[in-house]
Design a protein around this motif. Structure first.
Motif, PDB file in Angstrom:
ATOM      1  N   GLY A   1     -96.718  68.579  -6.258  1.00  0.00           N
ATOM      2  CA  GLY A   1     -96.522  67.389  -5.428  1.00  0.00           C
ATOM      3  C   GLY A   1     -97.835  66.688  -5.197  1.00  0.00           C
ATOM      4  O   GLY A   1     -97.944  65.466  -5.298  1.00  0.00           O
ATOM      5  N   ASP A   2     -98.870  67.483  -4.879  1.00  0.00           N
ATOM      6  CA  ASP A   2    -100.187  66.908  -4.633  1.00  0.00           C
ATOM      7  C   ASP A   2    -100.789  66.337  -5.915  1.00  0.00           C
ATOM      8  O   ASP A   2    -101.506  65.328  -5.873  1.00  0.00           O
ATOM      9  CB  ASP A   2    -101.113  67.977  -4.046  1.00  0.00           C
ATOM     10  CG  ASP A   2    -100.996  68.039  -2.533  1.00  0.00           C
ATOM     11  OD1 ASP A   2    -100.719  66.984  -1.921  1.00  0.00           O
ATOM     12  OD2 ASP A   2    -101.167  69.137  -1.955  1.00  0.00           O
TER      13      ASP A   2
ATOM     14  N   ASP B   1     -99.143  65.010  -8.380  1.00  0.00           N
ATOM     15  CA  ASP B   1     -98.501  63.720  -8.631  1.00  0.00           C
ATOM     16  C   ASP B   1     -99.018  62.668  -7.663  1.00  0.00           C
ATOM     17  O   ASP B   1     -99.263  61.523  -8.026  1.00  0.00           O
ATOM     18  CB  ASP B   1     -96.976  63.846  -8.473  1.00  0.00           C
ATOM     19  CG  ASP B   1     -96.352  64.418  -9.742  1.00  0.00           C
ATOM     20  OD1 ASP B   1     -97.119  64.594 -10.731  1.00  0.00           O
ATOM     21  OD2 ASP B   1     -95.145  64.693  -9.737  1.00  0.00           O
ATOM     22  N   LEU B   2     -99.157  63.104  -6.415  1.00  0.00           N
ATOM     23  CA  LEU B   2     -99.622  62.192  -5.383  1.00  0.00           C
ATOM     24  C   LEU B   2    -101.012  61.668  -5.719  1.00  0.00           C
ATOM     25  O   LEU B   2    -101.303  60.473  -5.593  1.00  0.00           O
ATOM     26  CB  LEU B   2     -99.648  62.943  -4.049  1.00  0.00           C
ATOM     27  CG  LEU B   2     -99.459  62.128  -2.779  1.00  0.00           C
ATOM     28  CD1 LEU B   2     -98.154  61.350  -2.803  1.00  0.00           C
ATOM     29  CD2 LEU B   2     -99.493  63.048  -1.577  1.00  0.00           C
TER      30      LEU B   2
ATOM     31  N   GLU C   1    -100.700  59.287  -8.629  1.00  0.00           N
ATOM     32  CA  GLU C   1    -100.128  58.017  -8.177  1.00  0.00           C
ATOM     33  C   GLU C   1    -101.160  57.184  -7.436  1.00  0.00           C
ATOM     34  O   GLU C   1    -101.294  55.990  -7.648  1.00  0.00           O
ATOM     35  CB  GLU C   1     -98.940  58.278  -7.227  1.00  0.00           C
ATOM     36  CG  GLU C   1     -97.694  58.800  -7.899  1.00  0.00           C
ATOM     37  CD  GLU C   1     -96.892  57.701  -8.608  1.00  0.00           C
ATOM     38  OE1 GLU C   1     -97.208  56.501  -8.399  1.00  0.00           O
ATOM     39  OE2 GLU C   1     -95.969  58.066  -9.356  1.00  0.00           O
TER      40      GLU C   1
END
Lengths: 688, 143
Positions: B14-15, B17-18, B21
């Motif tokens: 998640g991190d 991807d974050l 992004e």
């Protein structure tokens, strides 16, 4: 040197006399030579005694020395008369020898120690004694005197010799019988007494011979007696003089001598009367008897008065003593403390009533058995040991505690103070401390319980803080994911889905934001308070300014006015935390205000601490909720109306309390709320 | 503009991807390489298998909570290695408190970035990363 000189003088005078007598053509008068030498010896002996005498006897020896010198002077005069012819008596020689007798009488009363009271009575007894012996001596020579061929003055002079010389041994013997000293302890006094006796006997025998003309100087065996007497007196001077202590007065025998003399007088009178002696002898005896009887009566009167005074004094002393005893006994009895006197053999000998009150036994029961029997078996050994130590003169016992069995079988704790008296008995004071001990024990137990509870509380607090920290910290991680992606969704997809989806995304973002605020605050709460060792002196005015700076945006937005009344003090604390206190309170004041916020900050010194006040013109707090607002997560208003997590005041409270202060609020005078909190003043201020 | 070569050491996808992004949105021109634990990170940096052909990163973004070898250990080894010492390392922490604790170890991290909870904040962080990068424009090996 003195002795050599004295010996030279003696030898020279002997030589001079020898030459004089030879030149005079008379036969050598051995007696006068021996008398002169004996006189010199006596003067030397007495002078030596005077030099060595203890202070209190020196005066006596001085008088005796004066007498001895008078004797020697008389002898010198006699020697001169022997050469140039004798004048009528009493001549210079007679007067010198009379003076010797009188001086010696006075001296011996001084030399024999006695108590003042004994001296007073002895003076009274001495007089009848002297009168009696004088009368006796005169009576013995009365017939010879009556028939003598000598002129009257010479007869009287002849009678005066035995009367005066007998007084010396009589006075001495009477003083000794009167209980003054033990004679055998003083060779000096023995010698003087013997000398005086010999001289007195010589004169008693000499007077009748002189009166009837049968005495010839130098040819009489009596001559040797005077020499002997004087030698003894002189020897007394050279003899050792121990310090004499007078004994207790002994009145029983002191009157014996005058009484015996009186009896002798009466006896002699009877014999004279029966044998038909001369009138003058009988009259002398009768006069003597009358005088002695009168003087003895006087003595009896004086003694009786003295006795009465003594008894009165004794009675008064007894009364005073009884009074004192009664007082002490009263104190002894009314004392609530248990007082006792115990014998080292292990028994009580005296107890006050408190003992029966506390233990329930009668006094007889307590006195009739060893006190150790009443002591708790576990305390017995040390009790006996301590009592033994005290009775042997050890240090007094203070605060010793042991248990005594009461009549009902229970044990009472007694606390003791005791010490040994000069009579060897143990004097003790005990107090029943059973109840004290019970209370003390209960207090100690309560204290221990409290301590355990405090430790438990501390641990549970620490656990809670740890929990809050871990929870907020670990919750933050997944929340970040949720929040970040919800935001990402919001940014990327708003408007691309339908309106409902937009709304739902908005709810999710809002929820995530609130959750984040909550967790941040919870974390702040768990970390608030800090550690006491990092505290420093902090200027609260600067702290307030810092908090206002960080609230600048809000203050400007709401056009809030913050004023400070006077100077704010320097306190001890953690700067960042105190900043948070002001920040929270001022932020609250602005938040819960529907008008233009006006905030007033002040501080007053109050009993070793500073009381800060932050007053606002906000919506106010219902008094019923004044406590609740400090509880974590407690809110008074809906989130829609006033946003917030409900943790801010809890953090504030926690910080203030960790700083050793307190926080509370009350309605302001007109509208709004005043928050007060205290912080300890600096040590020197608190002391000032 | 030459892309910045970033090595992201992060185990949470998640991190990852974050980060990707936000770097994209912040328009940071980059070439992002991702490894998921400390051992891999060191292998990458030292070009050990399976990273024999790995490029030398211009900057390392290092999460602290990593499996096998923690961010702290990675940092310590990097700073002990003369070949790696000069690569700037930026530590990503979950909380400010953690940053404080970590700073006390003084292991030579060049910067700390607290992972923001909200996306826009993280975006700001990544933008500042670019600013930081520009300040280090004369990085070793890129002169």
């Amino acid at each position: 040197v003195k002795r050599a000189l004295s010996a030279a003088v003696a030898a020279a005078s002997a030589l001079a006399m020898g030459i004089a007598y030879t030149w005079h053509g008379a036969a050598l008068e051995g007696s006068t030579v021996s008398w002169t030498l004996a006189g010199i010896f006596a003067v030397l002996g007495v002078a030596s005694a005077r030099r060595r005498a203890p202070a209190e006897q020196r005066r006596g020896w001085s008088i005796l020395l004066a007498g001895s010198v008078a004797w020697l002077g008389a002898e010198v005069a006699y020697n001169v008369y022997a050469l140039v012819g004798f004048p009528a008596s009493p001549n210079l020689a007679d007067i010198g020898w009379f003076a010797y007798a009188i001086c010696t009488t006075v001296a011996v009363t001084r030399l024999i120690p006695a108590s003042p009271s004994a001296r007073r009575v002895a003076a009274l007894e001495r007089l009848p004694l002297l009168v009696a012996t004088g009368a006796l001596v005169v009576a013995l020579s009365a017939d010879a005197a009556a028939t003598s061929a000598l002129p009257i003055p010479e007869r009287i002079s002849a009678l005066a010799y035995p009367v005066l010389y007998i007084s010396v041994p009589v006075v001495m013997v009477q003083a000794l019988v009167g209980g003054a000293v033990s004679l055998r302890r003083s060779p000096a006094l023995i010698a003087v007494l013997l000398g005086a006796l010999v001289e007195a006997i010589a004169y008693v025998l000499w007077t009748p011979q002189l009166l009837d003309g049968s005495y010839t100087a130098g040819a009489s065996p009596l001559d040797a007696l005077w020499t002997l007497g004087l030698l003894l007196v002189g020897a007394g001077g050279f003899a050792p003089q121990p310090t004499l202590q007078h004994r207790e007065d002994d009145r029983r025998w002191s009157a014996a001598l005058p009484a015996a003399t009186l009896a002798v007088l009466i006896g002699v009178l009877i014999v004279y009367t029966v044998s038909g002696a001369s009138l003058i002898a009988r009259l002398t005896l009768q006069g003597g008897i009358a005088a002695v009887a009168a003087l003895l009566s006087l003595r009896a009167l004086v003694l009786a008065r003295e006795q009465r005074d003594l008894l009165d004094e004794q009675k008064r002393a007894n009364d005073a003593l009884r009074n004192e005893r009664e007082k002490t006994a009263r104190f002894f009895e009314i004392s609530r403390d248990m007082l006792c006197v115990a014998c080292p053999d292990g028994y009580f000998v005296h107890l006050n009533g408190a003992w029966s009150d506390v233990l329930g036994y009668s006094a007889d029961e307590l006195l009739s058995r060893p006190f150790a029997e009443l002591v708790h078996p576990d305390d017995r050994e040390r009790t006996v040991a301590h009592a033994g130590s005290v009775s042997r003169g050890g240090p007094p016992l203070v605060g010793f505690e042991n248990r005594y069995r009461a009549r009902d079988g229970s044990y009472r704790w007694l606390s003791w103070n005791s010490a040994v008296g000069s009579d060897g008995l143990i004097y003790g004071r005990a107090a029943d401390v059973t109840e004290d001990r019970r209370q003390r024990a209960a207090l100690a137990r309560a204290h221990a319980d409290l301590e355990i509870k405090a430790v438990e509380l501390e641990r549970s607090n620490a656990d809670l803080e740890q929990f809050a920290y871990i929870a907020s910290h670990d919750l933050a991680e997944p929340l970040r994911m949720v929040s970040s992606y919800v935001h990402l969704l919001d940014r990327r997809y708003t408007g691309q889905l339908d309106a409902k989806a937009d709304k739902y995304i908005h709810y999710a973002v809002d929820g995530a934001n609130r959750m984040r605020a909550l967790i941040d605050d919870l974390l702040a709460f768990s970390r608030a308070g800090g550690r006491s060792e990092v505290r420093t002196t902090v200027d609260s005015g600067a702290v307030l300014q810092a908090s206002l700076d960080s609230l600048r945006t809000t203050l400007t937005e709401r056009q809030a006015v913050v004023s400070v009344d006077g100077e704010l003090p320097v306190v001890l604390g953690i700067e960042t935390e105190l900043e948070r206190v002001f920040q929270n309170l001022i932020a609250n004041a602005i938040k819960f205000c529907d008008a233009t916020p006006r905030i007033d900050v002040s501080a007053v010194s109050d009993a070793g601490s500073w009381r800060f006040s932050v007053a606002d013109n906000g919506i106010g707090i219902d008094a019923a909720h004044a406590e609740r607002i400090f509880t974590i997560f407690q809110r008074l208003h809906s989130r829609e109306r006033y946003e917030g997590t409900g943790i801010g005041l809890s953090i504030t409270k926690k910080i203030v309390e960790r700083h050793g202060g307190a926080i509370w609020c009350e309605p302001a005078a007109e509208r709004g709320t005043v928050f007060h909190f205290t912080l300890p003043a600096l040590a020197e201020e608190a002391a000032a | 503009m030459k892309p910045i070569l970033i090595l992201l050491v992060e185990d949470n996808p998640g991190d990852v991807d974050l980060t990707r992004e936000s770097l994209e949105e912040a328009r940071v021109v980059n070439e992002l390489h991702v490894v998921s634990d400390g051992e891999q990170a060191l292998a990458f940096l030292r070009r050990e298998p399976p990273f024999e052909d790995a490029p030398r990163p211009g900057i390392v973004l290092l999460d602290l909570n990593l499996p096998r070898k923690s961010g702290k250990e990675v940092l310590a080894e990097m700073k002990a290695d003369p070949a790696l010492r000069q690569i700037p390392a930026i530590v990503l922490t979950t909380s400010a408190a953690e940053a404080d604790v970590f700073r006390s170890y003084d292991l030579g991290a060049n910067a700390f970035v607290t992972k923001p909870v909200a996306f826009p904040d993280f975006l700001d962080a990544m933008r500042s990363l670019q600013g930081f990068w520009l300040q280090f424009v004369r990085l070793p090996g890129r002169t």
